[in-house]
Design a protein around this motif. Structure first.
Motif, PDB file in Angstrom:
ATOM      1  N   ASP A  74       0.812  -1.215   0.000  1.00 31.60           N
ATOM      2  CA  ASP A  74       0.000   0.000   0.000  1.00 31.60           C
ATOM      3  C   ASP A  74       0.843   1.260   0.000  1.00 31.60           C
ATOM      4  O   ASP A  74       0.462   2.273  -0.599  1.00 31.60           O
ATOM      5  CB  ASP A  74      -0.922   0.013   1.228  1.00 31.60           C
ATOM      6  CG  ASP A  74      -2.116  -0.905   1.054  1.00 31.60           C
ATOM      7  OD1 ASP A  74      -2.421  -1.274  -0.101  1.00 31.60           O
ATOM      8  OD2 ASP A  74      -2.743  -1.265   2.069  1.00 31.60           O
ATOM      9  N   GLU A  75       1.995   1.216   0.687  1.00 33.86           N
ATOM     10  CA  GLU A  75       2.817   2.428   0.769  1.00 33.86           C
ATOM     11  C   GLU A  75       3.385   2.827  -0.592  1.00 33.86           C
ATOM     12  O   GLU A  75       3.755   3.982  -0.811  1.00 33.86           O
ATOM     13  CB  GLU A  75       3.963   2.251   1.778  1.00 33.86           C
ATOM     14  CG  GLU A  75       4.921   1.116   1.494  1.00 33.86           C
ATOM     15  CD  GLU A  75       4.517  -0.194   2.144  1.00 33.86           C
ATOM     16  OE1 GLU A  75       5.400  -1.053   2.327  1.00 33.86           O
ATOM     17  OE2 GLU A  75       3.311  -0.348   2.477  1.00 33.86           O
ATOM     18  N   ILE A  76       3.439   1.874  -1.521  1.00 41.70           N
ATOM     19  CA  ILE A  76       3.863   2.189  -2.890  1.00 41.70           C
ATOM     20  C   ILE A  76       2.642   2.478  -3.760  1.00 41.70           C
ATOM     21  O   ILE A  76       2.597   3.465  -4.489  1.00 41.70           O
ATOM     22  CB  ILE A  76       4.687   1.035  -3.488  1.00 41.70           C
ATOM     23  CG1 ILE A  76       6.004   0.870  -2.723  1.00 41.70           C
ATOM     24  CG2 ILE A  76       4.955   1.263  -4.984  1.00 41.70           C
ATOM     25  CD1 ILE A  76       6.867  -0.276  -3.213  1.00 41.70           C
ATOM     26  N   LEU A  77       1.625   1.632  -3.658  1.00 40.63           N
ATOM     27  CA  LEU A  77       0.433   1.772  -4.494  1.00 40.63           C
ATOM     28  C   LEU A  77      -0.255   3.112  -4.268  1.00 40.63           C
ATOM     29  O   LEU A  77      -0.726   3.752  -5.217  1.00 40.63           O
ATOM     30  CB  LEU A  77      -0.546   0.630  -4.185  1.00 40.63           C
ATOM     31  CG  LEU A  77      -1.816   0.560  -5.031  1.00 40.63           C
ATOM     32  CD1 LEU A  77      -1.481   0.324  -6.486  1.00 40.63           C
ATOM     33  CD2 LEU A  77      -2.743  -0.538  -4.508  1.00 40.63           C
ATOM     34  N   ASN A  78      -0.288   3.577  -3.006  1.00 39.98           N
ATOM     35  CA  ASN A  78      -1.018   4.806  -2.675  1.00 39.98           C
ATOM     36  C   ASN A  78      -0.094   5.972  -2.359  1.00 39.98           C
ATOM     37  O   ASN A  78      -0.540   6.977  -1.793  1.00 39.98           O
ATOM     38  CB  ASN A  78      -1.937   4.550  -1.475  1.00 39.98           C
ATOM     39  CG  ASN A  78      -2.957   3.453  -1.754  1.00 39.98           C
ATOM     40  OD1 ASN A  78      -3.517   3.392  -2.848  1.00 39.98           O
ATOM     41  ND2 ASN A  78      -3.176   2.583  -0.789  1.00 39.98           N
ATOM     42  N   LYS A  79       1.171   5.876  -2.714  1.00 34.98           N
ATOM     43  CA  LYS A  79       2.112   6.950  -2.422  1.00 34.98           C
ATOM     44  C   LYS A  79       1.712   8.222  -3.185  1.00 34.98           C
ATOM     45  O   LYS A  79       1.525   8.187  -4.395  1.00 34.98           O
ATOM     46  CB  LYS A  79       3.527   6.529  -2.816  1.00 34.98           C
ATOM     47  CG  LYS A  79       4.594   7.547  -2.428  1.00 34.98           C
ATOM     48  CD  LYS A  79       5.994   7.061  -2.788  1.00 34.98           C
ATOM     49  CE  LYS A  79       7.048   8.102  -2.419  1.00 34.98           C
ATOM     50  NZ  LYS A  79       8.424   7.640  -2.754  1.00 34.98           N
ATOM     51  N   PRO A  80       1.579   9.359  -2.477  1.00 33.99           N
ATOM     52  CA  PRO A  80       1.137  10.588  -3.151  1.00 33.99           C
ATOM     53  C   PRO A  80       2.244  11.302  -3.919  1.00 33.99           C
ATOM     54  O   PRO A  80       1.963  12.223  -4.687  1.00 33.99           O
ATOM     55  CB  PRO A  80       0.655  11.458  -1.980  1.00 33.99           C
ATOM     56  CG  PRO A  80       1.465  10.996  -0.821  1.00 33.99           C
ATOM     57  CD  PRO A  80       1.676   9.520  -1.026  1.00 33.99           C
ATOM     58  N   ASP A  81       3.496  10.885  -3.722  1.00 37.49           N
ATOM     59  CA  ASP A  81       4.621  11.540  -4.381  1.00 37.49           C
ATOM     60  C   ASP A  81       5.188  10.635  -5.473  1.00 37.49           C
ATOM     61  O   ASP A  81       4.776   9.485  -5.643  1.00 37.49           O
ATOM     62  CB  ASP A  81       5.727  11.862  -3.364  1.00 37.49           C
ATOM     63  CG  ASP A  81       5.201  12.711  -2.214  1.00 37.49           C
ATOM     64  OD1 ASP A  81       4.515  13.702  -2.500  1.00 37.49           O
ATOM     65  OD2 ASP A  81       5.475  12.362  -1.047  1.00 37.49           O
ATOM     66  N   LYS A  82       6.170  11.166  -6.195  1.00 34.54           N
ATOM     67  CA  LYS A  82       6.832  10.387  -7.236  1.00 34.54           C
ATOM     68  C   LYS A  82       7.522   9.166  -6.631  1.00 34.54           C
ATOM     69  O   LYS A  82       8.152   9.245  -5.569  1.00 34.54           O
ATOM     70  CB  LYS A  82       7.861  11.257  -7.964  1.00 34.54           C
ATOM     71  CG  LYS A  82       8.621  10.495  -9.045  1.00 34.54           C
ATOM     72  CD  LYS A  82       9.559  11.403  -9.802  1.00 34.54           C
ATOM     73  CE  LYS A  82      10.503  10.584 -10.676  1.00 34.54           C
ATOM     74  NZ  LYS A  82       9.772   9.713 -11.597  1.00 34.54           N
ATOM     75  N   LEU A  83       7.400   8.029  -7.315  1.00 30.18           N
ATOM     76  CA  LEU A  83       8.059   6.809  -6.850  1.00 30.18           C
ATOM     77  C   LEU A  83       9.559   6.884  -7.099  1.00 30.18           C
ATOM     78  O   LEU A  83      10.009   7.463  -8.095  1.00 30.18           O
ATOM     79  CB  LEU A  83       7.489   5.586  -7.580  1.00 30.18           C
ATOM     80  CG  LEU A  83       5.988   5.309  -7.426  1.00 30.18           C
ATOM     81  CD1 LEU A  83       5.609   4.067  -8.234  1.00 30.18           C
ATOM     82  CD2 LEU A  83       5.607   5.133  -5.967  1.00 30.18           C
ATOM     83  N   THR A  84      10.323   6.294  -6.196  1.00 30.09           N
ATOM     84  CA  THR A  84      11.749   6.149  -6.447  1.00 30.09           C
ATOM     85  C   THR A  84      11.944   5.097  -7.540  1.00 30.09           C
ATOM     86  O   THR A  84      11.009   4.361  -7.888  1.00 30.09           O
ATOM     87  CB  THR A  84      12.487   5.709  -5.181  1.00 30.09           C
ATOM     88  OG1 THR A  84      12.036   4.377  -4.831  1.00 30.09           O
ATOM     89  CG2 THR A  84      12.200   6.652  -4.020  1.00 30.09           C
ATOM     90  N   ASP A  85      13.162   5.001  -8.068  1.00 30.54           N
ATOM     91  CA  ASP A  85      13.427   3.994  -9.103  1.00 30.54           C
ATOM     92  C   ASP A  85      13.118   2.591  -8.582  1.00 30.54           C
ATOM     93  O   ASP A  85      12.537   1.763  -9.291  1.00 30.54           O
ATOM     94  CB  ASP A  85      14.886   4.082  -9.551  1.00 30.54           C
ATOM     95  CG  ASP A  85      15.164   5.325 -10.366  1.00 30.54           C
ATOM     96  OD1 ASP A  85      14.193   5.982 -10.794  1.00 30.54           O
ATOM     97  OD2 ASP A  85      16.355   5.650 -10.575  1.00 30.54           O
TER      98      ASP A  85
END
Length: 409
Positions: free
Chosen positions: A206-217
């Motif tokens: 969830d912390e990746i799926l719903n992250k409000p900022d740009k994802l890291t590589d």
């Protein structure tokens, strides 16, 4: 001044105003930055991007490059010419009549998809037969009045985005099929494929799926894994058709070979996969998210038509536009008469003359009694659409205007 330049003409010292890839992940923390490093220049050139926008007031200029306004006007004219005419089915019910039925279908479809995808997350078997009546319901609503369901699908709730996005892609895939004049028996297959295309996202933390900022590589690599994960889940699920499996595997592929996971090119991607790529991106672009405001439908279609030179199937993109209309139902538009209106439904043949609901006088700054006008008839007095408008800039809710709920503000 903002100008559009080919990436082959980029030089160090130019200021990137827009990488022109708002629908996909990229290796830069920002869309706007000074181009200072050869490494960044190479990354842009190798990303599959063909043209970007630069700010000549903040960096070097490119003499002769078109301004953003000139480029967008040219793209819009080309899009209208390429689409030529409507191919969507005729409306059999009014917006007000259909919205009652469509809301119930959309609500139930969201609940069922939520249950199916939560089963996938928990490792339980998905009972996909529960979704088939709902896809039939979506189809019937779209055939009665396609603009209603498509308008509803642009409304998203933050906590239910993934589920509502799946319903939207399903509806868009079915409508797309009508525009392509595919056999009616295929509607269920493509609708189910759209409904289940993001099943693999249930395996993403969830912390990746719903992250409000740009994802890291590293996070982006994890996110990309949803395609293979979804494909594996669907292949192991009884009753899943081949179309759904293909769409889950291919909806992030791009015709120039810049997509994932297989870097497939052109016709190596199935037609359903190429359709899903278009439907998926259109819904993402037109939906409000935590990290970006949705684009007006016409603007999203113009951007996608621009990108279809390298990322989407050009022929299918043209058919998608013909099916939705240059100004899809629910679009906020400015008329030559300097009134604001919301598109109610498409004309039978002409992309540029839908029926609209006029509700606001711009010069006077006042709301007026709503009235419906078919721009293809003499009753319009020769009025025509001048431009699309951003509802947020006018503090207007187009759906409220269509439903007669207050004045749309």
């Amino acid at each position: 001044m903002i100008k559009k330049v080919p990436v082959t003409e980029l030089r160090l010292g130019m200021f990137i105003h827009d990488l022109n890839i708002g629908w996909m992940a990229h290796a830069f923390l920002r869309n706007r930055f000074m181009l200072k490093r050869e490494e960044d220049l190479r990354t842009i050139q190798e990303s599959g991007v063909v043209e970007v926008y630069i700010d000549t007031l903040k960096g070097l200029d490119l003499v002769g490059a078109p301004t953003q306004a000139e480029a967008e006007a040219s793209i819009f004219r080309e899009m209208v010419q390429a689409a030529e005419r409507m191919v969507s089915p005729l409306q059999h019910t009014s917006f007000r009549e259909e919205v009652v039925l469509a809301r119930a279908i959309h609500r139930e479809a969201t609940e069922v998809v939520s249950g199916l995808l939560q089963d996938a997350r928990s490792g339980r078997p998905m009972q996909v037969e529960r979704a088939e009546p709902l896809v039939d319901g979506l189809t019937e609503s779209l055939l009665r009045n396609p603009g209603v369901m498509i308008s509803l699908c642009r409304l998203k709730e933050r906590d239910a985005y993934t589920f509502q996005h799946s319903v939207s892609v399903s509806a868009l895939m079915v409508l797309f099929s009508t525009g392509l004049e595919l056999p009616r028996e295929l509607y269920l297959q493509v609708g189910m494929a759209g409904l289940l295309h993001d099943t693999g996202k249930m395996t993403i933390p969830d912390e990746i799926l719903n992250k409000p900022d740009k994802l890291t590589d590293a996070e982006y690599e994890v996110m990309k894994g949803h395609v293979a994960n979804g494909n594996a889940i669907l292949e192991a699920t009884p009753g899943i058709g081949e179309t759904a499996i293909r769409v889950a595997a291919e909806h992030h592929e791009r015709v120039a070979g810049t997509g994932y996971p297989g870097s497939l090119r052109g016709r190596a991607i199935s037609q359903e996969g190429r359709m899903a790529a278009i439907a998926d991106v259109y819904d993402a672009l037109t939906s409000d998210r935590v990290y970006h405001r949705g684009l007006p439908p016409s603007q999203a279609l113009a951007k996608m038509f621009e990108w279809s030179r390298d990322h989407f199937d050009r022929r299918l993109m043209q058919r998608f536009i013909r099916t939705l209309g240059v100004y899809p139902a629910g679009s906020l538009v400015r008329l030559d008469s300097q009134c604001l209106a919301v598109v109610v439904e498409q004309g039978e043949r002409d992309l540029m003359t839908p029926s609209v609901r006029i509700f606001y006088d711009i010069p006077r700054g006042t709301f007026v009694a709503p009235r419906d006008v078919d721009l293809a008839t003499p009753e319009s007095g020769g009025d025509a659409i001048l431009s699309w408008e951003d509802p947020a800039e006018w503090n207007v809710d187009p759906m409220a205007v269509l439903l007669g709920e207050g004045r749309g503000g």
